[in-house]
Each structure stands twice: as C-alpha cells, then as structure tokens.
Design an enzyme around this catalytic site. Structure first.
Site, PDB file in Angstrom:
ATOM      1  N   TYR A  75      -6.100  -2.007 -12.512  1.00  0.00           N
ATOM      2  CA  TYR A  75      -5.270  -2.681 -11.504  1.00  0.00           C
ATOM      3  C   TYR A  75      -3.899  -2.040 -11.494  1.00  0.00           C
ATOM      4  O   TYR A  75      -3.294  -1.849 -12.558  1.00  0.00           O
ATOM      5  CB  TYR A  75      -5.137  -4.180 -11.818  1.00  0.00           C
ATOM      6  N   GLU A  77      -0.974  -2.620  -8.867  1.00  0.00           N
ATOM      7  CA  GLU A  77      -0.181  -3.030  -7.701  1.00  0.00           C
ATOM      8  C   GLU A  77       1.203  -2.424  -7.789  1.00  0.00           C
ATOM      9  O   GLU A  77       1.820  -2.440  -8.868  1.00  0.00           O
ATOM     10  CB  GLU A  77      -0.033  -4.555  -7.689  1.00  0.00           C
ATOM     11  N   ASP A 221      -1.802  10.441  14.773  1.00  0.00           N
ATOM     12  CA  ASP A 221      -2.979   9.970  14.042  1.00  0.00           C
ATOM     13  C   ASP A 221      -3.911  11.177  13.894  1.00  0.00           C
ATOM     14  O   ASP A 221      -4.764  11.435  14.734  1.00  0.00           O
ATOM     15  CB  ASP A 221      -3.654   8.824  14.800  1.00  0.00           C
ATOM     16  N   THR A 247      -6.935  10.373   7.584  1.00  0.00           N
ATOM     17  CA  THR A 247      -7.957  10.038   6.603  1.00  0.00           C
ATOM     18  C   THR A 247      -8.029  11.206   5.627  1.00  0.00           C
ATOM     19  O   THR A 247      -7.589  12.315   5.923  1.00  0.00           O
ATOM     20  CB  THR A 247      -9.348   9.870   7.236  1.00  0.00           C
ATOM     21  N   LYS A 250     -12.480  13.341   6.180  1.00  0.00           N
ATOM     22  CA  LYS A 250     -13.116  14.069   7.276  1.00  0.00           C
ATOM     23  C   LYS A 250     -13.114  15.560   6.918  1.00  0.00           C
ATOM     24  O   LYS A 250     -13.620  15.913   5.861  1.00  0.00           O
ATOM     25  CB  LYS A 250     -12.455  13.688   8.595  1.00  0.00           C
ATOM     26  N   ARG A 256     -13.311   8.836   0.634  1.00  0.00           N
ATOM     27  CA  ARG A 256     -13.073   7.945   1.761  1.00  0.00           C
ATOM     28  C   ARG A 256     -11.735   7.247   1.563  1.00  0.00           C
ATOM     29  O   ARG A 256     -11.544   6.525   0.576  1.00  0.00           O
ATOM     30  CB  ARG A 256     -14.216   6.918   1.766  1.00  0.00           C
TER      31      ARG A 256
HETATM   32  C1  LIG Z   1     -11.440   8.242  11.701  1.00  0.00           C
HETATM   33  C2  LIG Z   1     -10.225   7.812  12.451  1.00  0.00           C
HETATM   34  C3  LIG Z   1      -9.493   6.672  12.083  1.00  0.00           C
HETATM   35  C4  LIG Z   1      -9.954   5.652  11.070  1.00  0.00           C
HETATM   36  O1  LIG Z   1     -10.419   5.993   9.869  1.00  0.00           O
HETATM   37  P1  LIG Z   1     -11.221   4.912   8.965  1.00  0.00           P
HETATM   38  O2  LIG Z   1     -11.109   5.494   7.615  1.00  0.00           O
HETATM   39  O3  LIG Z   1     -12.604   4.850   9.509  1.00  0.00           O
HETATM   40  O4  LIG Z   1     -10.532   3.600   9.097  1.00  0.00           O
HETATM   41  C5  LIG Z   1      -8.320   6.395  12.764  1.00  0.00           C
HETATM   42  N1  LIG Z   1      -7.902   7.178  13.765  1.00  0.00           N
HETATM   43  C6  LIG Z   1      -8.583   8.263  14.171  1.00  0.00           C
HETATM   44  C7  LIG Z   1      -8.044   9.085  15.282  1.00  0.00           C
HETATM   45  C8  LIG Z   1      -9.771   8.606  13.533  1.00  0.00           C
HETATM   46  O5  LIG Z   1     -10.447   9.688  13.950  1.00  0.00           O
END
Ligand SMILES: *Cc1c(COP(=O)(O)O)cnc(C)c1O
Length: 428
Positions: A75, A77, A221, A247, A250, A256
């Site tokens: 843990y 935090e 994003d 993320t 990817k 993840r």
């Molecule tokens: C994949 C993605 C997310 C979200 O990712 P998660 O880990 O599934 O929550 C947000 N924005 C864009 C543009 C994405 O391609």
C-alpha cells in the site's frame, strides 16, 4: 458436503510455443485449475491468432515479472517521500525511477505515473484544469473521439459541455478551420487533441495556436501514439500541450495503465488531481512495470521497433487498398489503419465477424462519413512478434480472401495460425 479439489492437470509448459506466464504458472495450475486453465487458454489464444487490435501489444517478460512481483502487496498512498503508509522505501524508489525515466524519455518537466488507466489520466487532467459545467472542445465521437471526450455515458459527457470537431468528409483529415471556428464560437476552457482511430499526426502547433487564441488549455490525449513518440516515430505534443495524457500499454508496450506529463507550473495541481482527488493507493507493481517499459523504450532497438510499426502499417494500408478496401485518409502515419470494406460488399461488423472466425482479432470503428462502420487495425503487436513487411502482405491477402468469403474457411484459419505460430510473442 465434502469439498473435493479437482485433480491437477500435469504441470506442462503453458503453450507449445513456450508462451511466457508468471513464473509460478505451474503452481497456479495445481492450486487453482479453474483460473490456471483460463490463463493457459488465453496464452494459447494470443499465440495462435493474430492480434490486430490497434490498442494492444505484447509486454516483455521483464514487464510481466514486475507485474507479478511482491510490490503488488504494497500500500502506498501519496507520493515518494510523502506516503500515508510505512514501509514504502522500495515503493518510493520504484516510483522515483519511473518518474525520472518518463521525464527523460519524453523531455517533460513533470511526470505523474500513478493513473490506473488512460481514462483515469484524462479524468485527472480535467479535474486539475476544469470545473463541472465548463466547455471542452474535443474530437467528436463519430470521428474517433474517445469515451472520455464527451460520451453521454461517461463522466466527461455528464459533467462537462462538449463541443465536437470532425474531419473533412473527403480527405478524412482534421479540418483546422472548423476547429478554430468552433473554438471562437464556444470559447472552451480546454481543447483536447487525440483520438482512438485517427491514423495521422495531429498538428499540435495549430492546436496550440487555436487554444492560445481563445485562452484555452490544450490537453493532448496521446494514448495511442505515445510509444511512437518515445521511439521518435511521431511528433511529440510535449512542447505544445499544457497537459499530455497517455496510456502505457498501447504501442508503448508497458503494463496496462496511464500517465500524465506537464510543465512545472501545473505539476502540483496534476498530482493532487490524481491523488487524493480521483484515486487512492498507487499500484506499485504496475508503476515498477511502467519503469521497466520506459527503460526498454529508451533503447535504440525500441526506436527501430517504433519506426518499423509505422512502416508495417503503411505496407498493410497500401496492400489492403489493392485488395479493394477503402483506406480512410488514403494511408497512415502511425500504427493505425482504418479501412472501409464496403467496396467488398460488407460493412465493418460483418467483415470483423469473418476475420475473427479466421483468427484475426480486430475492432470495428466509426468512419468519418455516413453511418456504416469500418474496421480499425494496428501493427504494434504483430511487429513485436517479429513479423516483417512480407507478413503484412500476407495478412492483407488473408483479409481480402476472408472478407470476400473466398476459399476454404478451414484452410484460411490454418494459414493464420501458421503465421502466428511462426512468430511466437514469447519465444523460448
Ligand atoms: C485508449 C485510450 C484512452 C483510454 O485508455 P484506458 O486505459 O482504456 O482507460 C483514452 N483516450 C484515448 C484517445 C485512447 O486511445
């Protein structure tokens, strides 16, 4: 009633191709055959079908080892040096390494590596910069905006007023004149650039200029291209955006999870928006795995990988076009290819069903025109497996045959399996 434990299956390697699983997979199989069997079957599925979902990849054994490490028990935090729990010496050290590597990899002044996912990262960015009811300008969902860009069923659509920009219906490219006109008309507090299916690079400089013109924050994003950016195969939003969300799982090929980059002036607001505003304890095993992935992504071989991913997507797009698919934007600059199978007589849903039955796993996605859906595929995972340009041509040929429903289904499935098994994701 007596509880009987089912007989344990023989402790066999998890897949014929030696697919890697956490070190104690044999023990797991013996202790919990139900879940052990599911993991075994999933390893087999990943090794015997083609993973063409643009958001997926194969993490390294080192990343998997960090995920399966005892840091999962801890843990923690708060932030390094300021935790609510004791015994955080190693957790602090791991998070400091992850932050340092993320900042160096992306040339950012500040990194927060705690977001549990890409969506959590976007939630925290909004929480840091906006108030409920504020207006946000983002790519409209029918054009490839993510759920966090204003979907009615998502927190974003409920708590903020979203205006959506689109793409030019002929070129499929972002129409910056429309973005500017919408920004002037709606005066958003933030502009979001980034998409789940746009195969080209956003023009971050243009987005910055539009945001400055209307006094908006710019949030990039970059969940999809973050790995390409790490490998120098895509332009970076870091010099332009106030906040970059991403993320780590990817193209970046980590565990993840999510991350946020920003300048020093927003660092404290971002950190507080992640913890304690939107999250509790950090997932330290995931953060250690993120550090491992950042380390891997800093290597010259990863840069080769990132460029190869793009080259493969270009080869695949051109070959799919020769097979009769219509490719949105006429090609790709990234790992993503969006194809409309309409010229072959089916829509995206039917095409995906046929491709899935043949062992090729991919998504449908919105097309920038009309209501029919297309298919979205990506080259990150197959490139990690070691496939080459000839393999991309083979995949495109298989796509054509499967979607046109030509040839023997069993033979096509066998060809897909052979291609996958010739390139095991975890050899050895
Ligand atoms: C994949 C993605 C997310 C979200 O990712 P998660 O880990 O599934 O929550 C947000 N924005 C864009 C543009 C994405 O391609």
């Amino acid at each position: 009633m007596p509880v009987t434990t089912p007989a344990a299956p023989a402790a066999a390697p998890l897949s014929p191709s030696g697919t890697v699983m956490p070190q104690d997979s044999g023990a797991l199989l013996r202790q919990d055959p139900e879940i052990g069997g599911i993991l075994l079957a999933e390893a087999g599925r990943q090794a015997s079908t083609l993973q063409l979902i643009a958001a997926e990849n194969f993490t390294s054994p080192a990343v998997l080892a960090a995920l399966g490490s005892p840091l999962a028990n801890k843990y923690a935090e708060g932030y390094p040096g300021a935790r609510h729990h004791g015994g955080c010496e190693q957790a602090d050290a791991a998070e400091r390494v992850a932050v340092r590597r993320a900042m160096a990899l992306f040339g950012a002044e500040h990194a927060n590596v705690q977001p549990h996912s890409g969506s959590s990262a976007v939630l925290a960015a909004y929480a840091a910069l906006l108030r409920p009811g504020d207006t946000v300008l983002a790519m409209g969902l029918p054009y490839g905006g993510h759920l966090t860009h204003g979907a009615p069923g998502n927190f974003s659509g409920r708590w903020f007023e979203f205006a959506g920009y689109g793409v030019d219906p002929d070129s499929g490219l972002i129409d910056y004149a429309q973005v500017r006109a919408l920004a002037r008309a709606r005066r958003p507090k933030a502009i979001v650039c980034g998409s789940i299916s746009y195969p080209r690079h956003p023009d971050y400089e243009q987005f910055r200029a539009i945001a400055d013109e209307v006094g908006a924050y710019l949030i990039a994003d970059a969940a999809h291209p973050m790995g390409l950016i790490a490998g120098g195969a895509a332009p970076s939003p870091v010099p332009y955006a106030d906040v970059v969300c991403a993320t780590t799982h990817k193209v970046l090929r980590g565990p993840r999870g999510g991350m946020i980059l920003c300048g020093v002036e927003l660092a404290e607001r971002i950190d507080r928006a992640v913890f304690p505003f939107t999250q509790g304890g950090a997932q330290m095993h995931t953060i250690a795995a993120k550090a491992v992935a950042f380390g891997e992504a800093a290597s010259p071989s990863y840069a080769v990988y990132a460029h190869r991913v793009v080259a493969h997507a270009r080869v695949l797009a051109a070959a799919l076009e020769s097979e009769g698919f219509e490719i949105t934007t006429g090609g790709t600059d990234t790992h993503i290819v969006v194809a409309d199978p309409a010229p072959l007589g089916v829509d995206g849903r039917a095409a995906r069903e046929r491709l899935m039955a043949a062992g090729m796993v991919l998504d449908t996605c919105a097309l920038p025109y009309g209501d029919a859906r297309g298919i979205r595929l990506g080259t990150a995972a197959v490139t990690t497996q070691g496939m080459d340009e000839d393999d991309m041509l083979r995949i495109a040929g298989l796509f054509g045959a499967v979607v046109r429903a030509e040839g023997d289904t069993g033979r096509l499935r066998a060809e897909v399996r052979e291609l996958a098994e010739r390139n095991p994701p975890y050899p050895g």
